[in-house]
Scaffold this motif. Structure first.
Motif, PDB file in Angstrom:
ATOM      1  N   ASN A 591       0.813  -1.203   0.000  1.00 47.43           N
ATOM      2  CA  ASN A 591       0.000   0.000   0.000  1.00 47.43           C
ATOM      3  C   ASN A 591       0.849   1.257   0.000  1.00 47.43           C
ATOM      4  O   ASN A 591       1.971   1.275   0.503  1.00 47.43           O
ATOM      5  CB  ASN A 591      -0.982   0.012   1.183  1.00 47.43           C
ATOM      6  CG  ASN A 591      -0.296   0.012   2.524  1.00 47.43           C
ATOM      7  OD1 ASN A 591       0.152   1.049   2.996  1.00 47.43           O
ATOM      8  ND2 ASN A 591      -0.192  -1.169   3.149  1.00 47.43           N
ATOM      9  N   LYS A 592       0.311   2.254  -0.605  1.00 45.73           N
ATOM     10  CA  LYS A 592       0.881   3.607  -0.583  1.00 45.73           C
ATOM     11  C   LYS A 592      -0.007   4.439   0.323  1.00 45.73           C
ATOM     12  O   LYS A 592      -1.188   4.632   0.054  1.00 45.73           O
ATOM     13  CB  LYS A 592       0.929   4.201  -1.984  1.00 45.73           C
ATOM     14  CG  LYS A 592       1.357   5.671  -2.031  1.00 45.73           C
ATOM     15  CD  LYS A 592       1.327   6.187  -3.463  1.00 45.73           C
ATOM     16  CE  LYS A 592       1.619   7.686  -3.516  1.00 45.73           C
ATOM     17  NZ  LYS A 592       0.477   8.502  -3.062  1.00 45.73           N
ATOM     18  N   GLY A 593       0.566   4.913   1.431  1.00 46.16           N
ATOM     19  CA  GLY A 593      -0.181   5.701   2.392  1.00 46.16           C
ATOM     20  C   GLY A 593       0.462   7.057   2.606  1.00 46.16           C
ATOM     21  O   GLY A 593       1.427   7.428   1.947  1.00 46.16           O
ATOM     22  N   PHE A 594      -0.071   7.789   3.550  1.00 42.65           N
ATOM     23  CA  PHE A 594       0.462   9.121   3.821  1.00 42.65           C
ATOM     24  C   PHE A 594       0.097   9.565   5.225  1.00 42.65           C
ATOM     25  O   PHE A 594      -0.765   8.982   5.882  1.00 42.65           O
ATOM     26  CB  PHE A 594      -0.076  10.126   2.801  1.00 42.65           C
ATOM     27  CG  PHE A 594      -1.481  10.616   3.100  1.00 42.65           C
ATOM     28  CD1 PHE A 594      -1.713  11.903   3.540  1.00 42.65           C
ATOM     29  CD2 PHE A 594      -2.572   9.770   2.946  1.00 42.65           C
ATOM     30  CE1 PHE A 594      -2.993  12.351   3.810  1.00 42.65           C
ATOM     31  CE2 PHE A 594      -3.863  10.206   3.216  1.00 42.65           C
ATOM     32  CZ  PHE A 594      -4.071  11.504   3.647  1.00 42.65           C
ATOM     33  N   ARG A 595       0.801  10.584   5.688  1.00 43.11           N
ATOM     34  CA  ARG A 595       0.447  11.282   6.917  1.00 43.11           C
ATOM     35  C   ARG A 595       0.516  12.772   6.662  1.00 43.11           C
ATOM     36  O   ARG A 595       1.553  13.301   6.256  1.00 43.11           O
ATOM     37  CB  ARG A 595       1.378  10.927   8.072  1.00 43.11           C
ATOM     38  CG  ARG A 595       0.903  11.543   9.401  1.00 43.11           C
ATOM     39  CD  ARG A 595       1.923  11.403  10.505  1.00 43.11           C
ATOM     40  NE  ARG A 595       3.059  12.279  10.336  1.00 43.11           N
ATOM     41  CZ  ARG A 595       3.067  13.573  10.685  1.00 43.11           C
ATOM     42  NH1 ARG A 595       1.983  14.139  11.182  1.00 43.11           N
ATOM     43  NH2 ARG A 595       4.156  14.292  10.521  1.00 43.11           N
ATOM     44  N   TYR A 641       5.410   3.787   1.693  1.00 41.93           N
ATOM     45  CA  TYR A 641       5.225   2.574   0.885  1.00 41.93           C
ATOM     46  C   TYR A 641       5.402   1.386   1.823  1.00 41.93           C
ATOM     47  O   TYR A 641       6.485   1.169   2.354  1.00 41.93           O
ATOM     48  CB  TYR A 641       6.212   2.542  -0.273  1.00 41.93           C
ATOM     49  CG  TYR A 641       6.030   3.696  -1.234  1.00 41.93           C
ATOM     50  CD1 TYR A 641       5.131   3.604  -2.291  1.00 41.93           C
ATOM     51  CD2 TYR A 641       6.736   4.877  -1.059  1.00 41.93           C
ATOM     52  CE1 TYR A 641       4.936   4.668  -3.172  1.00 41.93           C
ATOM     53  CE2 TYR A 641       6.561   5.947  -1.932  1.00 41.93           C
ATOM     54  CZ  TYR A 641       5.660   5.839  -2.978  1.00 41.93           C
ATOM     55  OH  TYR A 641       5.476   6.898  -3.834  1.00 41.93           O
ATOM     56  N   ASN A 642       4.317   0.647   2.000  1.00 41.74           N
ATOM     57  CA  ASN A 642       4.267  -0.387   3.024  1.00 41.74           C
ATOM     58  C   ASN A 642       4.122  -1.756   2.362  1.00 41.74           C
ATOM     59  O   ASN A 642       3.187  -1.991   1.589  1.00 41.74           O
ATOM     60  CB  ASN A 642       3.070  -0.120   3.946  1.00 41.74           C
ATOM     61  CG  ASN A 642       3.196  -0.814   5.278  1.00 41.74           C
ATOM     62  OD1 ASN A 642       3.548  -1.981   5.315  1.00 41.74           O
ATOM     63  ND2 ASN A 642       2.882  -0.117   6.358  1.00 41.74           N
ATOM     64  N   TYR A 643       5.067  -2.667   2.661  1.00 40.22           N
ATOM     65  CA  TYR A 643       5.045  -4.026   2.120  1.00 40.22           C
ATOM     66  C   TYR A 643       4.895  -5.008   3.286  1.00 40.22           C
ATOM     67  O   TYR A 643       5.617  -4.903   4.288  1.00 40.22           O
ATOM     68  CB  TYR A 643       6.336  -4.344   1.367  1.00 40.22           C
ATOM     69  CG  TYR A 643       6.733  -3.324   0.323  1.00 40.22           C
ATOM     70  CD1 TYR A 643       6.459  -3.547  -1.023  1.00 40.22           C
ATOM     71  CD2 TYR A 643       7.378  -2.146   0.686  1.00 40.22           C
ATOM     72  CE1 TYR A 643       6.835  -2.620  -1.993  1.00 40.22           C
ATOM     73  CE2 TYR A 643       7.755  -1.209  -0.273  1.00 40.22           C
ATOM     74  CZ  TYR A 643       7.478  -1.448  -1.599  1.00 40.22           C
ATOM     75  OH  TYR A 643       7.851  -0.521  -2.552  1.00 40.22           O
TER      76      TYR A 643
END
Length: 887
Positions: A591-595, A641-643
């Protein structure tokens, strides 16, 4: 032609019914609480049927055939059908820890169990938390149940004294999202600006929620920004509330340390009313009174004079302190008095609509303590005219007030559409005080007690969530579709304190002995620091999930958000579960996330004053034109970027295990810079004419976090009256800074090399990389015999490291060795309604390593343990006792 075919089909069905003597057989599937279960697979010979949203199913009449019922989260059920016209089938929930049904990590009204889930979720029962024997605050309990969770209770550390920084996977507090019943919980109001875990971040204070109101918790250990928005980089902590009715639950908890301090009392009450057939109103109240502990060292500095002979004679003459080291300060856990109320309700309306609401208020008065300061006249922080023997036990109280409320409507239609409309409001304020101190620049005219000002933050969220479960679409089964929108409005303010808490008195301008400005230990918020800022955010999301084959689950999520201050962001997620065998599955996600940068970071404008009182360090607001002029851009979101890759194994009903590996790359991570002197830097002197030093927030670094989480559970039945339960949970994680971006060319243009300092120093790097244990594990053994439960837990906290900046510009590097904590809990049910529990925590009386004697953070011997790196509490052995009544 088509009409003829349809007519023949109708005649055939009529004929079949006449031959068999009956129409289709009907049945209904429910759980233990008689709630219909949708999506149950019913297999009869070679045919397969699926129950609808009311739990109903139909099949052609037959005799003496086996019918098999299966559904994730429930035990399989089979029986021999003879000739009944209507079947009432009740499925039992899985009892294994790894087979608990999860509700977080998916927007669907279709829950999955861990072995079928594409993402790792730990489900924690409130009983597991209670058996920790910790203070009945959620942060303290979770610290010893979920190894990847850190609750950093640090004294003498600004905002973290009033809201413990809580985090997952060794990341920072603002990179974990907290939900209550699927709704976002607002942030704490105050920025943590000290050199401690979570420096420059804002945490979510889960300790404002009374633990007795919680039924269970879910910890999602994967990025979920595509589903829930900003902050869900490290994962999510979801709190699920109690719904019981017509039962009083009353608990009393008390504890004390082996040194006789830290005495704590807590009274908790829960009760629920039934409303119509399916409605309820459940409320909870929690009162906590916790006394402080003192683990301070003896003060080794001078009190009256820099001359040793004069010092000794004055001690003898004044008869306040003996000659030599003396205990003069308090360093340990803070004093807390807390009142908390929470409710949860649901009311059935017409046409299957449900009105629901939950929320509560928290009022926590927390007293922190300051270090002893001398009465030496030449010291800029002293005021001998008022305190001729130094500052006696300075107090730094804070009033932490919190409000949460959610109101919503939801409905599930017969055709499987589900709609949820809600609006929520959350607010937090921290009012700060300073007692037993002075403003030295005011001399004899200074007050002793100050109101230092307040920080406030509020969040209003309105959202629409729609989902639908479809048993079959072509070759894809158990399809779930969810979409919706969310509007969020945020508000942050800083309001001034008493004028004496920040004013520059006449003694600040002395040419021979300038005195410090503002209340010592805590300078107040002044007119130049005040701010009031709003921000809005509009989001849309789409979530899809389905089983491409009976053993392959695939999920996709997409979310678009637009913020009023910095623009838009798109997050996405791809997750899958491959069940290779009934007892073994593989899961993976990307997933591609953000803060988003918080309002507290962007608009914080707090001033700190050090040295003689003329040395100001001002945290400059991000919208200050001077920053843009020297090349510092407005902060933008952190992009992650979370794997994740994991294996889940379940052997029958008594053994289960999972292992998950993850990698999180965070680009443009936001940090607060170190104090940067203005003098000698032409562009800074041009735009920051009144400041001596500045700090600010900027996207300065790129980091990589890698880790492994392992869980195992074994349930061994010894005989009909006893069993053993073994649990092992381990986490390993490591965060490294990959890149440190250089300062913009305009910033130091024209400055000599000696005036150029990096934006981030070794102390902050150490806080990011090594201030929290890289390895944590706990091993729990529970023995259950009839009404008796014995639980033993061994916890391991890996090494931590701190880098302390010294006056000469060098750094003191200190490594703190690993620690083991051994705990024991005994619970006995006197009757079915009365139980008693006792715990001994930290049986071996283990303490953290003490600070290096050469550390300046030891403050002349007063502080023995590090505040920059946190590992275990410094209270030592603790005894607790609790009594629970259910009636």
């Amino acid at each position: 032609m088509l009409k003829n075919i349809l007519l023949l089909g109708v005649l055939f069905l009529l004929a079949s019914n006449l031959v068999n003597g009956q129409t289709k057989v009907q049945g209904r599937v429910t759980n233990e609480e008689n709630i219909p279960i949708q999506g149950v697979t019913i297999k009869i010979q070679n045919a397969t049927y699926i129950s609808d949203s009311l739990g109903l199913f139909f099949f052609p009449p037959a005799r003496n055939v086996m019918i098999h019922f299966s559904h994730i989260g429930y035990l399989k059920h089979s029986f021999l059908y003879t000739n009944q016209n209507f079947l009432n089938i009740k499925l039992s929930s899985q009892k294994n820890d790894l087979e608990e049904v999860q509700t977080v990590g998916s927007r669907f009204n279709y829950a999955r169990v861990n072995i079928h889930s594409p993402i790792p979720v730990d489900k924690i029962n409130i009983q597991d938390l209670n058996r920790t024997g910790q203070l009945p605050e959620l942060g303290e309990m979770l610290q010893y149940v979920v190894p990847s969770f850190n609750n950093n209770r640090i004294s003498f550390s600004g905002a973290s004294s009033y809201a413990s920084p809580s985090s997952l996977k060794g990341l920072f507090p603002d990179q974990t999202l907290v939900l209550i019943e699927g709704k976002r919980l607002h942030k704490f109001s105050t920025l943590n600006s000290n050199y401690a875990v979570g420096k420059g971040t804002v945490s979510t204070d889960i300790n404002t929620i009374p633990s007795i109101s919680i039924n269970n918790l879910e910890v999602l250990k994967d990025g979920a920004a595509a589903q829930y928005g900003s902050d869900a980089i490290a994962g999510i902590i979801q709190l699920n509330l109690r719904r019981e009715t017509n039962k009083w639950l009353v608990k009393y908890f008390t504890s004390i340390t082996s040194q006789g301090d830290g005495y704590t009392n807590s009274i908790m009450v829960n009760y629920g009313f039934k409303i119509r057939k399916t409605g309820f109103l459940n409320f909870s109240y929690n009162y906590i009174l916790q006394q402080e502990t003192n683990r301070a060292g003896k003060y080794t500095g001078k009190i009256y004079s820099t001359n040793q002979t004069t010092e000794d004679s004055l001690r003898l003459a004044r008869k306040v302190y003996p000659i030599g080291p003396v205990l003069v300060s308090i360093f340990g856990q803070n004093r807390i008095e807390s009142h908390q109320f929470f409710y949860n309700s649901q009311i059935p309306l017409l046409r299957a609509w449900q009105l629901y609401s939950f929320g509560g208020i928290s009022n926590r008065y927390i007293t922190a303590f300051g270090v002893f300061r001398s009465a030496i006249p030449s010291d800029p922080t002293t005021n001998p005219a008022i305190y001729p023997d130094g500052y006696p036990s300075p107090r730094l109280p804070g009033l932490n007030q919190d409000l949460t409320t959610v109101l919503g409507l939801k409905k599930k239609w017969k055709n499987s559409w589900f709609i949820d409309i809600s609006s929520s409001f959350g607010a937090n304020s921290l009012k700060l005080f300073a007692f037993n101190t002075t403003n030295p620049s005011l001399g004899i005219n200074s007050p002793k007690d100050f109101y230092s000002g307040a920080n406030s933050y509020s969040e209003w969220v309105s959202e629409l969530n729609v989902s639908k479960f479809i048993p079959k679409i072509g070759f894809i089964s158990n399809v779930s579709i969810a979409f919706g929108s969310q509007y969020r409005l945020e508000y942050f303010s800083m309001s001034r304190g008493d004028s004496a808490s920040y004013v520059r008195g006449p003694l600040a301008f002395s040419t021979t002995n300038p005195k410090g400005v503002g209340s010592i230990f805590r300078i107040g918020i002044g007119p130049n620091n005040e701010t009031a800022q709003y921000r809005s955010n509009l989001a849309y999301y789409l979530d899809l999930e389905g089983e491409l084959t009976p053993w392959w689950l695939l999920g996709v999520a997409l979310r678009y958000e637009r913020y009023s201050d910095f623009g838009s962001n798109i997050s996405f997620k791809l997750a899958s579960n491959w069940q290779l065998f009934e007892s073994f599955s593989i899961r993976a996600s990307f997933n591609k996330g953000f803060r988003a940068p918080s309002l507290q970071q962007i608009f914080n404008n707090q001033t700190t004053i050090t040295g003689s009182g003329s040395q100001f360090t001002e945290n400059v607001r991000s919208n200050n034109p001077g920053l843009a002029a020297v090349g510092v851009p407005y902060p933008k979101p952190e992009i992650a970027y979370n794997y994740n890759f994991g294996l889940v194994y379940k052997f029958k009903s008594n053994f289960s295990a999972s292992i998950d590996a993850y990698l999180i790359d965070i680009k443009d991570r936001i940090i607060i810079t170190q104090s940067i002197p203005v003098a000698g830097v032409p562009n800074l002197m041009k735009y920051f004419t009144t400041q001596k030093e500045i700090s600010f927030f900027t996207n300065q670094i790129n980091t990589r976090t890698m880790g492994i989480d392992y869980l195992a559970n074994y349930n061994l039945k010894l005989n009909t009256n006893s069993r053993l339960i073994f649990n092992v949970a381990l986490t390993f994680n490591q965060t490294k800074i990959l890149d440190i971006l250089p300062p913009p060319p305009e910033f130091y243009a024209g400055a000599e090399p000696k005036y150029i300092t990096p934006f981030i120093d070794s102390s902050t790097i150490g806080i990011i990389e090594s201030s929290q244990p890289k390895i944590k594990w706990n091993s729990t053994i529970s023995y259950i015999y009839k009404n008796l439960t014995l639980t033993s837990r061994l916890s391991y906290f890996g090494e931590v490291r701190s880098f302390e900046k010294r006056a000469n510009g060098t750094y003191l590097d200190q490594l703190f060795s690993p620690k083991y904590l051994l705990d024991l809990n005994i619970n006995y049910n006197l009757t079915k309604n009365i139980s008693i529990s006792g715990s001994i925590n930290n049986i071996l009386d283990t303490y953290p390593d003490e600070l290096n004697p050469n550390s300046i953070n030891i403050v002349n011997g007063q502080i023995l343990y590090s505040r920059q790196a946190f590992q275990i509490p410094y209270n030592g052995r603790n005894y607790s006792l609790s009594l629970q009544l259910l009636f």
